[in-house]
Design an enzyme around this catalytic site. Structure first.
Site, PDB file in Angstrom:
ATOM      1  N   ASP A 176      35.738  36.705  38.137  1.00 41.12           N
ATOM      2  CA  ASP A 176      35.855  35.625  37.160  1.00 41.12           C
ATOM      3  C   ASP A 176      35.456  34.308  37.817  1.00 41.12           C
ATOM      4  O   ASP A 176      35.366  34.191  39.039  1.00 41.12           O
ATOM      5  CB  ASP A 176      37.281  35.533  36.591  1.00 41.12           C
ATOM      6  CG  ASP A 176      38.337  35.364  37.672  1.00 41.12           C
ATOM      7  OD1 ASP A 176      38.312  34.315  38.339  1.00 41.12           O
ATOM      8  OD2 ASP A 176      39.164  36.263  37.850  1.00 41.12           O
ATOM      9  N   LYS A 199      32.922  36.392  32.043  1.00 38.60           N
ATOM     10  CA  LYS A 199      33.508  37.222  30.991  1.00 38.60           C
ATOM     11  C   LYS A 199      33.698  36.399  29.721  1.00 38.60           C
ATOM     12  O   LYS A 199      34.189  35.279  29.780  1.00 38.60           O
ATOM     13  CB  LYS A 199      34.849  37.799  31.437  1.00 38.60           C
ATOM     14  CG  LYS A 199      34.741  38.738  32.615  1.00 38.60           C
ATOM     15  CD  LYS A 199      36.090  39.280  33.030  1.00 38.60           C
ATOM     16  CE  LYS A 199      37.000  38.174  33.542  1.00 38.60           C
ATOM     17  NZ  LYS A 199      38.259  38.699  34.093  1.00 38.60           N
TER      18      LYS A 199
END
Length: 319
Positions: A176, A199
């Site tokens: 992330d 994401k």
């Protein structure tokens, strides 16, 4: 080996006695005599079988599942040692439970990581020694000293020893955007580039759309995360990387929580090898052939030695 003149004792609850024994062995000590059990109604019972008066006491206890039982064991043990006139009590928490509840994500949310910090302090802990907090700011939730060790060096050493350093086909991938700084340090140890998984969740109950920032085609990819719980993020990331052209995907983490469907997801995923630290004791029924477990006992033993002998611990934050 401990050579200081003061008395030092290492005790453990039931969460990770193997790690406590390994730490004690490195220091040339034995784990202290303490029995932690439950009464018939489920209340926790702590029975300390030796004197701790004036001693420097270190309680090794991760607060993984069963989280509340292990947390209560830790709190009651700290209270017992303080009431028995221990000179100083350090809570050694290789894994700090409730760390993901570190802020108000929506209205009326609790900040449970802060509550746990308050409970540990109120129980009588003089110091906390932990590793790879999910949110580094949790250190500030305490009004007592917190030594925050990093597991990346141990993980990186493993990959270096297995030929991943300074190789053109190796990329370290962050799962992330929020963890890039941590992953950059890991990648620097291997002298390799990084990539980032971006994401997106378009709306509720819709599968994630995943984009990768960076070149991973034909590369051996190392996915690094601080913890793996249900393994959805890490396995989805691994499968997406292979679909986008990665040659092999390896994963590593400090805390292998591995709850719910994690084992099945990892077993069926594109992950070739998962390297984890033993901050959480993984039972036999959760072991897979693709798992490799590295010990954090040497790092914790050295940190305990430095705390006990009143010398700097900061070198371990880097090494």
């Amino acid at each position: 080996m401990i050579t200081h003149g003061k008395n030092i004792k290492i005790f453990t609850g039931n969460s990770n006695p193997k790690l406590a024994e390994e730490i004690a062995g490195i220091l040339g000590l034995k784990v202290g005599d303490a029995v932690v059990s439950t009464f018939s109604d489920g209340e926790i019972s702590v029975n300390i079988g030796e004197t701790v008066r004036g001693a420097d006491v270190f309680v090794v206890q991760s607060t993984n599942a069963p989280v509340n039982d292990n947390l209560m064991e830790l709190l009651i043990m700290i209270d017992a040692f303080k009431r028995a006139s221990a000179g100083r009590v350090t809570a050694v928490m290789p894994y700090y439970g409730y760390a993901r509840q570190d802020r108000k994500a929506k209205a009326r949310d609790p900040i449970t990581a802060k509550l746990v910090a308050d409970l540990i302090t109120a129980a009588g802990a003089d110091r906390v020694l932990t590793m790879d907090l999910h949110a580094a700011q949790i250190q500030g939730y305490f009004n007592i000293p917190v030594d925050h060790l990093m597991g990346a060096a141990t993980l990186a050493k493993h990959f270096i020893e297995n030929g991943f350093q300074e190789q053109d086909d190796v990329v370290v991938v962050s799962p992330d955007l929020g963890s890039v700084a941590r992953f950059r340090k890991f990648a620097d140890r291997l002298h390799c580039p990084i990539a980032i998984i971006d994401k997106r969740r378009p709306k509720a109950n819709v599968s994630e759309v995943m984009n990768v920032i960076g070149d991973i085609k034909g590369k051996r990819v190392i996915l690094l995360d601080d913890m793996i719980d249900t393994a959805g993020t890490i396995t989805n990331g691994a499968n997406a990387l292979v679909d986008l052209g990665a040659k092999e995907v390896y994963a590593c983490c400090s805390h292998a929580v591995l709850s719910g469907p994690a084992i099945e997801r990892i077993e069926k995923s594109a992950i070739k090898k998962l390297v984890m630290l033993n901050t959480i004791d993984l039972p036999e029924d959760k072991q897979l052939d693709k798992f490799t477990t590295l010990s954090v006992a040497p790092m914790f033993a050295e940190a305990i030695r430095r705390i006990y002998e009143d010398i700097s611990v900061s070198k371990l934050f880097e090494d």
